[in-house]
Design an enzyme around this catalytic site. Structure first.
Site, PDB file in Angstrom:
ATOM      1  CB  CYS A  83      -0.937   0.002   1.191  1.00  0.00           C
ATOM      2  SG  CYS A  83      -2.056  -1.403   1.201  1.00  0.00           S
ATOM      3  CG  HIS A 330      -6.346   2.278   0.891  1.00  0.00           C
ATOM      4  ND1 HIS A 330      -5.168   2.752   0.317  1.00  0.00           N
ATOM      5  CD2 HIS A 330      -5.950   1.268   1.741  1.00  0.00           C
ATOM      6  CE1 HIS A 330      -4.145   2.063   0.795  1.00  0.00           C
ATOM      7  NE2 HIS A 330      -4.595   1.148   1.638  1.00  0.00           N
TER       8      HIS A 330
HETATM    9  N1  COA Z   1     -16.452   2.532   4.655  1.00  0.00           N
HETATM   10  C1  COA Z   1     -17.706   3.040   4.491  1.00  0.00           C
HETATM   11  N2  COA Z   1     -18.683   2.374   3.816  1.00  0.00           N
HETATM   12  C2  COA Z   1     -18.377   1.185   3.288  1.00  0.00           C
HETATM   13  C3  COA Z   1     -17.087   0.615   3.415  1.00  0.00           C
HETATM   14  C4  COA Z   1     -16.125   1.334   4.137  1.00  0.00           C
HETATM   15  N3  COA Z   1     -14.908   0.842   4.314  1.00  0.00           N
HETATM   16  N4  COA Z   1     -17.058  -0.567   2.781  1.00  0.00           N
HETATM   17  C5  COA Z   1     -18.290  -0.743   2.265  1.00  0.00           C
HETATM   18  N5  COA Z   1     -19.083   0.315   2.567  1.00  0.00           N
HETATM   19  C6  COA Z   1     -20.485   0.477   2.253  1.00  0.00           C
HETATM   20  C7  COA Z   1     -20.806   0.154   0.802  1.00  0.00           C
HETATM   21  O1  COA Z   1     -20.779   1.316   0.013  1.00  0.00           O
HETATM   22  C8  COA Z   1     -22.190  -0.421   0.903  1.00  0.00           C
HETATM   23  O2  COA Z   1     -23.140   0.643   1.050  1.00  0.00           O
HETATM   24  P1  COA Z   1     -24.574   0.581   0.348  1.00  0.00           P
HETATM   25  O3  COA Z   1     -25.265  -0.613   0.977  1.00  0.00           O
HETATM   26  O4  COA Z   1     -25.181   1.905   0.686  1.00  0.00           O
HETATM   27  O5  COA Z   1     -24.299   0.372  -1.124  1.00  0.00           O
HETATM   28  C9  COA Z   1     -22.182  -1.163   2.235  1.00  0.00           C
HETATM   29  O6  COA Z   1     -21.169  -0.499   3.033  1.00  0.00           O
HETATM   30  C10 COA Z   1     -21.856  -2.642   2.131  1.00  0.00           C
HETATM   31  O7  COA Z   1     -20.750  -2.765   1.256  1.00  0.00           O
HETATM   32  P2  COA Z   1     -20.071  -4.150   0.890  1.00  0.00           P
HETATM   33  O8  COA Z   1     -19.344  -3.936  -0.405  1.00  0.00           O
HETATM   34  O9  COA Z   1     -21.068  -5.253   0.964  1.00  0.00           O
HETATM   35  O10 COA Z   1     -19.015  -4.326   2.065  1.00  0.00           O
HETATM   36  P3  COA Z   1     -18.120  -5.580   2.297  1.00  0.00           P
HETATM   37  O11 COA Z   1     -18.586  -6.211   3.572  1.00  0.00           O
HETATM   38  O12 COA Z   1     -18.012  -6.418   1.082  1.00  0.00           O
HETATM   39  O13 COA Z   1     -16.688  -4.887   2.535  1.00  0.00           O
HETATM   40  C11 COA Z   1     -14.984  -4.280   4.081  1.00  0.00           C
HETATM   41  C12 COA Z   1     -16.452  -4.094   3.662  1.00  0.00           C
HETATM   42  C13 COA Z   1     -14.737  -3.377   5.271  1.00  0.00           C
HETATM   43  C14 COA Z   1     -14.729  -5.738   4.495  1.00  0.00           C
HETATM   44  C15 COA Z   1     -14.078  -3.909   2.874  1.00  0.00           C
HETATM   45  O14 COA Z   1     -14.315  -2.574   2.530  1.00  0.00           O
HETATM   46  C16 COA Z   1     -12.610  -4.117   3.197  1.00  0.00           C
HETATM   47  O15 COA Z   1     -12.102  -5.223   3.062  1.00  0.00           O
HETATM   48  N6  COA Z   1     -11.908  -3.047   3.595  1.00  0.00           N
HETATM   49  C17 COA Z   1     -10.508  -3.155   3.978  1.00  0.00           C
HETATM   50  C18 COA Z   1      -9.622  -2.976   2.767  1.00  0.00           C
HETATM   51  C19 COA Z   1      -8.187  -3.210   3.135  1.00  0.00           C
HETATM   52  O16 COA Z   1      -7.860  -4.104   3.902  1.00  0.00           O
HETATM   53  N7  COA Z   1      -7.277  -2.411   2.563  1.00  0.00           N
HETATM   54  C20 COA Z   1      -5.867  -2.554   2.802  1.00  0.00           C
HETATM   55  C21 COA Z   1      -5.520  -1.958   4.102  1.00  0.00           C
HETATM   56  S1  COA Z   1      -3.927  -2.403   4.684  1.00  0.00           S
END
Ligand code: COA
Length: 382
Positions: A83, A330
């Site tokens: 990242c 991100h």
């Molecule tokens: N912040 C705010 N809203 C979020 C979000 C976040 N991080 N991730 C998803 N949403 C929202 C979506 O827009 C969606 O909204 P809607 O229902 O109004 O359309 C809802 O939440 C559900 O989204 P979904 O895609 O089903 O979420 P998910 O459960 O598949 O993924 C996480 C959520 C947190 C698991 C995913 O964003 C993730 O893995 N994040 C971490 C990424 C990471 O690790 N990066 C590297 C860092 S070192």
């Protein structure tokens, strides 16, 4: 070594960019940066990208982007440090200009994460395969362990973690390029879906498509292109163990501390001179640990500092005025370059509703994995 300036920058909107390919978004951000700088050629190019091979099945990103941008046959190469790839690409471009190898350098960052890959797996390749991934731990899981240790050792509260997300969403609401342009409340963070205890969905940065670019040249030539050239006052990087369990204290991010100390030494100034910072808030706890390592606040007090509003847009040291990784998004390989785009806009006074008044010196901190690599840049208006 020559002094180096940033004379142009640009980025795409961050989010789910279903109708555009990885090459489309790289070219879009790069053309914006080229137009902003007003240059008529590029001598070389560095492309930050974490893992297009896993996300979209495309390697050999440097040459592909040079071809589609229409700048081949210039030399270009992809830079990878998980990242932190974008920030490391900027450092490579900085060294290229400082050394005299090239005069006009394009530094880009790009990632397309929504095109169907197993995102959690692709991201996990930046942690230790044998000791972490094999046992099922994910990045939310690793940062959750850091959060629990920080809460236990320093009394950081669940609400203080949530305040980071609330503040960054508030800033993101003012950023037309942000993935999430809506404010949230502490209760929403606490009540959102549990991802890895204590971190809920709203403590996490999202999955994002996006690209960003900057044009660099020697400071001595910068006035030809830019009314307000932004000087790179320092560029420093450092590393740590990939695996969390190999560190003496998992609440300390040694690579961040060392990269920051070296950057401050190079720029010959201290944290008190920084007017704003874009830091790596991939999870809310990350921002708290990072602001402590950067020296903006004493170790262990990052949560309290955030809760008191000191990191808000109008606080003592505005952190992530862009909305940060949390709200702006991100797209992993692009993040470090997008941080630079924000700081350049702030120092030029072009950040609109999220402008930090009188900003003259800004800092970017970009991190790979759970802190195994970190790169810090300090930028200032000359
Ligand atoms: N912040 C705010 N809203 C979020 C979000 C976040 N991080 N991730 C998803 N949403 C929202 C979506 O827009 C969606 O909204 P809607 O229902 O109004 O359309 C809802 O939440 C559900 O989204 P979904 O895609 O089903 O979420 P998910 O459960 O598949 O993924 C996480 C959520 C947190 C698991 C995913 O964003 C993730 O893995 N994040 C971490 C990424 C990471 O690790 N990066 C590297 C860092 S070192």
């Amino acid at each position: 070594m020559r002094d180096v300036a940033i004379i142009g920058c640009g980025m795409t909107k961050f989010g789910e960019l279903w109708d555009k390919s990885i090459r489309d978004i790289f070219v879009e951000a790069s053309l914006k940066a080229i137009a902003d700088a007003g240059v008529d050629h590029i001598d070389s190019m560095w492309v930050g990208n974490m893992t297009a091979g896993l996300f979209v099945g495309q390697e050999h990103i440097g040459a592909l982007m040079a071809d589609y941008l229409g700048v081949a046959p210039i030399p270009t190469v992809r830079v990878e440090s998980a990242c932190a790839s974008g920030g490391m690409a900027l450092r490579a471009g900085f060294i290229e200009v400082a050394s005299g190898m090239s005069d006009i350098v394009l530094v880009g960052g790009v990632e397309k994460m929504w095109d169907g890959a197993d995102v959690t797996y692709a991201l996990s390749t930046a942690s230790d395969q044998e000791y972490e991934v094999y046992h099922g731990v994910t990045f939310p899981g690793l940062y959750a362990m850091i959060a629990r240790a920080h809460m236990h050792r320093y009394g950081t509260t669940r609400e203080q973690l949530a305040q980071v997300a609330v503040k960054n969403h508030k800033n993101g609401a003012l950023n037309p390029n942000a993935q999430f342009q809506r404010e949230i409340k502490v209760e929403a963070v606490l009540n959102s879906t549990m991802v890895a205890d204590p971190l809920t969905l709203l403590d996490c940065s999202p999955v994002t498509d996006g690209a960003a670019a900057a044009i660099l040249c020697p400071l001595a030539a910068a006035k030809r292109y830019a009314d307000v050239p932004v000087r790179i006052l320092a560029s420093a990087a450092a590393t740590d163990s990939l695996a969390l369990h190999q560190r003496g204290d998992i609440t300390s991010l040694r690579a961040v501390k060392v990269s920051a100390e070296n950057a401050f030494k190079q720029a010959n100034l201290g944290p008190e001179r920084i007017d704003l910072a874009e830091v790596h808030d991939c999870f809310t706890i990350a921002e708290i640990c990072v602001i402590e390592e950067l020296g903006f606040v004493e170790k262990g007090k990052g949560g309290e500092f955030t809760e008191k509003g000191y990191t808000a847009l109008d606080g003592k040291i505005p952190i992530n005025p862009s909305g940060g990784l949390k709200a702006k998004g991100h797209p992993v390989g692009a993040t470090g370059v997008a941080q630079v785009v924000e700081v350049v806009e702030q120092l030029r006074g072009q950040a609109g509703k999220r402008q930090v008044k009188g900003a003259k010196v800004g800092l970017t901190q970009n991190m790979g994995g759970s802190g195994a690599s970190s790169v810090v840049h300090i930028l200032g208006v000359v």
